[in-house]
Design a protein around this motif. Structure first.
Motif, mmCIF file in Angstrom:
data_model
loop_
_atom_site.group_PDB
_atom_site.id
_atom_site.type_symbol
_atom_site.label_atom_id
_atom_site.label_comp_id
_atom_site.label_asym_id
_atom_site.label_seq_id
_atom_site.Cartn_x
_atom_site.Cartn_y
_atom_site.Cartn_z
ATOM 1 N N ALA A 1 -4.763 -8.665 4.036
ATOM 2 C CA ALA A 1 -4.135 -7.355 3.851
ATOM 3 C C ALA A 1 -5.170 -6.236 3.932
ATOM 4 O O ALA A 1 -4.913 -5.167 4.501
ATOM 5 N N GLU B 1 -5.903 -5.389 7.320
ATOM 6 C CA GLU B 1 -4.848 -4.562 7.902
ATOM 7 C C GLU B 1 -4.872 -3.123 7.378
ATOM 8 O O GLU B 1 -4.029 -2.308 7.753
ATOM 9 N N ALA C 1 -3.975 -4.859 -2.618
ATOM 10 C CA ALA C 1 -3.768 -6.127 -1.916
ATOM 11 C C ALA C 1 -3.656 -7.288 -2.907
ATOM 12 O O ALA C 1 -2.786 -8.165 -2.758
#
Length: 266
Positions: free
Chosen positions: A190, A193, A200
């Motif tokens: 995460a 990203e 996260a």
């Protein structure tokens, strides 16, 4: 002074057990004593829970109805040698060490005793532990019920035959480590990203918590719950295919087999 329960060893597992027992009012602090070599550890646990403490293991073994051997497996033989002369047949010995069976414990004490073998796990620290327990023939029904009542103070307890204890170590005793690795990996992805790390961890951990709760509360098979998330041609089934391609389930199963094998060969 006589105590309902005494802990020999005061590491993370014992601290978690004591914390749950006190927080849930299973026993009063004055009914509990713990021993440890480190004065510093004893000071912190006494301040946190108000229990009695000592640096002398014999003080625990002489004055407790139930004695929890909460030291690492490699220290069991030395600790038992130290306290064996103070143990009475009326006392209950509770072990939390993987790989050491009840016959071995009785042999080390040199006499037939009331023994309960358990395998708790570290989520006991937040009162969500999973503990397996088995006992020898010297324990009566009332006694094992009382031990399980205390163990329930920091989570859930199930009675299992001793032959399944190695499986228990693999599926619950050691498995928090696998779950933490998964949460860490999910959070790392995460972050890659663009998600902030603290957020996260929150998303990943809450998803694991909620998913586990669905298994426990719906009674549905985990495969059925997985299928509910996997829409045809969707994002989740694509991710599941990638996990399968990389041996996600087989890796977990092999890791648990290695864990159980290690337990059998302690």
């Amino acid at each position: 002074m006589k105590y309902k329960i005494g802990f020999i060893g005061c590491g993370n597992m014992a601290s978690a057990m004591i914390g749950g027992i006190v927080k849930k009012n299973i026993l009063k602090p004055e009914e509990i004593i713990a021993s440890n070599r480190s004065e510093g550890k004893l000071v912190s646990i006494k301040e946190a829970y108000g229990i009695a403490t000592t640096t002398k293991n014999e003080e625990v073994s002489e004055n407790s109805e139930i004695i929890v051997l909460a030291v690492k497996p490699i220290f069991y033989e030395n600790v038992i040698k130290e306290i064996k002369k103070t143990i009475k047949k009326s006392q209950i010995i509770v072990t939390i060490a993987p790989g050491i069976d009840m016959d071995r414990i009785a042999y080390l004490f040199g006499q037939e005793l009331k023994i309960v073998r358990t395998m708790p796990n570290t989520p006991a620290m937040v009162c969500e532990g999973m503990t397996a327990a088995c006992c020898n023939e010297a324990i009566n029904e009332e006694e094992i019920t009382e031990v399980c009542r205390i163990l329930d103070g920091f989570g859930k307890t199930e009675i299992v035959p001793e032959r399944l204890m190695d499986a228990v170590v693999a599926v619950s005793g050691s498995s928090p480590a696998y779950v933490y690795m998964m949460i860490e990996a999910m959070a790392d992805a995460a972050v890659a990203e663009g998600m902030p790390r603290n957020q996260a961890y929150q998303f990943a951990a809450q998803s694991v918590l909620g998913s586990a709760k669905m298994v426990l509360e719906t009674g549905k098979h985990p495969g059925e719950l997985k299928d509910m998330v996997c829409s045809p041609g969707g994002t989740t089934i694509a991710a599941v295919m990638e996990l399968e391609k990389n041996g996600f389930r087989s890796s977990l199963m092999e890791a648990m087999k290695v864990c159980a094998d290690k337990c059998r060969n302690v």
